[in-house]
Scaffold this motif. Structure first.
Motif, PDB file in Angstrom:
ATOM      1  N   GLU A  21     -26.156  50.489  23.211  1.00 25.86           N
ATOM      2  CA  GLU A  21     -27.348  50.502  22.072  1.00 25.86           C
ATOM      3  C   GLU A  21     -29.817  50.172  21.891  1.00 25.86           C
ATOM      4  O   GLU A  21     -29.268  49.449  23.188  1.00 25.86           O
ATOM      5  CB  GLU A  21     -26.869  49.498  20.902  1.00 25.86           C
ATOM      6  N   PRO A  22     -29.767  50.088  21.838  1.00 28.10           N
ATOM      7  CA  PRO A  22     -31.377  50.709  21.585  1.00 28.10           C
ATOM      8  C   PRO A  22     -31.879  49.563  21.418  1.00 28.10           C
ATOM      9  O   PRO A  22     -32.832  48.742  22.962  1.00 28.10           O
ATOM     10  CB  PRO A  22     -32.191  51.621  20.744  1.00 28.10           C
ATOM     11  N   SER A  23     -30.953  48.222  21.125  1.00 28.26           N
ATOM     12  CA  SER A  23     -30.481  46.968  20.635  1.00 28.26           C
ATOM     13  C   SER A  23     -30.751  46.105  22.128  1.00 28.26           C
ATOM     14  O   SER A  23     -30.495  44.915  22.231  1.00 28.26           O
ATOM     15  CB  SER A  23     -30.492  46.002  19.609  1.00 28.26           C
ATOM     16  N   TRP A  24     -29.695  46.773  22.855  1.00 27.84           N
ATOM     17  CA  TRP A  24     -28.449  46.451  23.921  1.00 27.84           C
ATOM     18  C   TRP A  24     -29.539  44.911  24.736  1.00 27.84           C
ATOM     19  O   TRP A  24     -30.522  45.446  25.472  1.00 27.84           O
ATOM     20  CB  TRP A  24     -28.109  46.685  24.471  1.00 27.84           C
ATOM     21  N   LYS A  25     -28.432  43.815  24.864  1.00 31.54           N
ATOM     22  CA  LYS A  25     -29.337  43.025  26.075  1.00 31.54           C
ATOM     23  C   LYS A  25     -28.275  42.299  27.044  1.00 31.54           C
ATOM     24  O   LYS A  25     -27.791  42.218  26.356  1.00 31.54           O
ATOM     25  CB  LYS A  25     -30.549  42.301  26.030  1.00 31.54           C
ATOM     26  N   ASN A  76     -34.589  50.201  28.764  1.00 28.29           N
ATOM     27  CA  ASN A  76     -35.191  50.951  27.752  1.00 28.29           C
ATOM     28  C   ASN A  76     -35.170  51.368  26.791  1.00 28.29           C
ATOM     29  O   ASN A  76     -34.010  52.205  26.773  1.00 28.29           O
ATOM     30  CB  ASN A  76     -36.097  52.129  28.916  1.00 28.29           C
ATOM     31  N   PRO A  77     -35.102  50.631  25.638  1.00 29.97           N
ATOM     32  CA  PRO A  77     -34.346  51.608  24.315  1.00 29.97           C
ATOM     33  C   PRO A  77     -34.300  53.368  24.278  1.00 29.97           C
ATOM     34  O   PRO A  77     -34.068  54.115  23.697  1.00 29.97           O
ATOM     35  CB  PRO A  77     -35.198  50.666  23.229  1.00 29.97           C
ATOM     36  N   GLN A  78     -35.381  54.281  24.914  1.00 25.94           N
ATOM     37  CA  GLN A  78     -36.072  55.292  24.880  1.00 25.94           C
ATOM     38  C   GLN A  78     -35.119  56.115  25.491  1.00 25.94           C
ATOM     39  O   GLN A  78     -34.656  57.275  25.828  1.00 25.94           O
ATOM     40  CB  GLN A  78     -37.285  55.570  25.362  1.00 25.94           C
ATOM     41  N   ARG A  79     -34.679  54.869  26.698  1.00 28.38           N
ATOM     42  CA  ARG A  79     -33.414  55.853  27.571  1.00 28.38           C
ATOM     43  C   ARG A  79     -32.677  54.490  28.200  1.00 28.38           C
ATOM     44  O   ARG A  79     -32.489  54.110  29.199  1.00 28.38           O
ATOM     45  CB  ARG A  79     -34.312  56.002  29.182  1.00 28.38           C
ATOM     46  N   PRO A  80     -31.981  54.655  26.935  1.00 27.47           N
ATOM     47  CA  PRO A  80     -30.607  53.605  27.140  1.00 27.47           C
ATOM     48  C   PRO A  80     -29.493  53.933  28.253  1.00 27.47           C
ATOM     49  O   PRO A  80     -29.053  54.659  28.432  1.00 27.47           O
ATOM     50  CB  PRO A  80     -29.832  53.420  25.097  1.00 27.47           C
ATOM     51  N   LEU A  81     -29.148  52.851  28.728  1.00 30.45           N
ATOM     52  CA  LEU A  81     -28.208  52.365  29.745  1.00 30.45           C
ATOM     53  C   LEU A  81     -26.835  53.013  29.244  1.00 30.45           C
ATOM     54  O   LEU A  81     -26.216  52.389  28.525  1.00 30.45           O
ATOM     55  CB  LEU A  81     -27.708  51.630  30.449  1.00 30.45           C
ATOM     56  N   VAL A  82     -26.107  53.959  29.990  1.00 29.27           N
ATOM     57  CA  VAL A  82     -25.381  54.044  29.815  1.00 29.27           C
ATOM     58  C   VAL A  82     -24.017  53.720  31.199  1.00 29.27           C
ATOM     59  O   VAL A  82     -24.302  54.065  32.742  1.00 29.27           O
ATOM     60  CB  VAL A  82     -24.541  55.234  29.648  1.00 29.27           C
ATOM     61  N   LEU A  83     -23.160  52.705  31.063  1.00 26.35           N
ATOM     62  CA  LEU A  83     -22.442  52.132  31.923  1.00 26.35           C
ATOM     63  C   LEU A  83     -21.285  52.188  31.923  1.00 26.35           C
ATOM     64  O   LEU A  83     -20.400  52.508  30.849  1.00 26.35           O
ATOM     65  CB  LEU A  83     -23.021  50.359  31.185  1.00 26.35           C
ATOM     66  N   THR A  84     -20.186  51.928  33.443  1.00 25.49           N
ATOM     67  CA  THR A  84     -19.188  51.732  33.037  1.00 25.49           C
ATOM     68  C   THR A  84     -19.299  49.708  33.425  1.00 25.49           C
ATOM     69  O   THR A  84     -19.604  50.156  34.814  1.00 25.49           O
ATOM     70  CB  THR A  84     -18.276  52.359  34.103  1.00 25.49           C
TER      71      THR A  84
END
Length: 261
Positions: A21-25, A76-84
């Motif tokens: 999510e954009p707000s993810w941390k 970067n919320p404009q380029r959110p991470l896609v993770l496994t």
């Protein structure tokens, strides 16, 4: 982990492929990790901190966090991470542990394994745990190979590596086509000379040898499993001279086509 048996890998329920999510941390917690965590970035950009050391991450960034590691991350919320992420343990004494961090130059095979692992547990799949243990072992071998062999792929751009592997895959999928170096180079958008050099660096074979091997491997399959005779196989794979086909087949396999059949 090279010598750990697949059955020693303990699969844990914390696993997923997610778009953050954009707000993810990922906040640092007082308590350190209790198990191994394979953490891979498919796309996006961000910063991951392991034991106080920051890493700027993007596609191909791969961590193997260890028990007792302290971790945190932002993106970067404009380029959110896609993770496994895949949490697991290993029973017994563990040696040959992959490095904590690397950037993978060749991602296709590794991503295929990651996707396969996650899919196993999306639904109630028969023998999911047994296959999952095998896939985890493959993932660890892949990382150990990256850490130790240092293949020339690391020094080629990701884009060039993907182009060459795409061409190699195209040759393997169409072994009956008369593949000229000039045509394959044009398909890659490269000069024939540069294409030939990079193809050999990244596959370990010259273009001609790769094409011939793809044909012979397909010929073996057709002879063994398709019920085709030697003449039919030679014709299907573009050989106009059955005697030339037989000589080339024996050169690469040590046996004549008739012996295989």
């Amino acid at each position: 982990m090279l010598h750990a048996s697949p059955s020693s890998f303990v699969i844990l329920p914390a696993l997923a492929k997610i778009v953050c999510e954009p707000s993810w941390k990922w906040q640092k917690r007082e308590k350190s990790l209790q198990n191994y965590d394979l953490f891979y970035v498919w796309s996006g950009e961000g910063t991951v901190v392991r034991n106080g050391e920051p890493f700027q991450v993007g596609k191909g960034s791969c961590f193997l966090f260890r028990p007792d590691d302290h971790t945190s991350a932002t993106h970067n919320p404009q380029r959110p991470l896609v993770l496994t992420y895949i949490h697991f343990d290993v029973t017994g004494e563990v040696t040959d542990i992959p490095l904590p961090y690397r950037e993978l130059a060749e991602t296709v095979e590794f991503e295929h394994l990651l996707a396969r692992y996650v899919r196993l547990f999306l639904v109630d799949t028969y023998a999911a745990e047994e296959e999952g243990q095998l896939v985890l072992k493959q993932l660890m071998i892949h990382l150990l190979r990256e850490d130790r062999v240092k293949p020339v792929e690391r020094y080629a751009s990701n884009h060039l590596t993907e182009i060459i592997h795409e061409i190699a895959n195209y040759v393997s999928q169409h072994p009956g086509i008369s593949h000229r170096v000039e045509d394959l180079a044009a398909r890659a958008g490269l000069s024939p000379r540069y294409f030939s050099i990079k193809f050999k660096e990244l596959t370990g074979s010259s273009v001609q040898s790769y094409v011939i091997r793809a044909r012979i491997e397909r010929a073996q399959h057709l002879l063994l499993y398709a019920g085709m005779n030697v003449t039919e196989v030679a014709d299907a794979l573009g050989y106009r001279d059955i005697f030339f086909f037989s000589r080339q087949f024996k050169q690469y396999t040590g046996k004549s086509p008739s012996e295989i059949r």
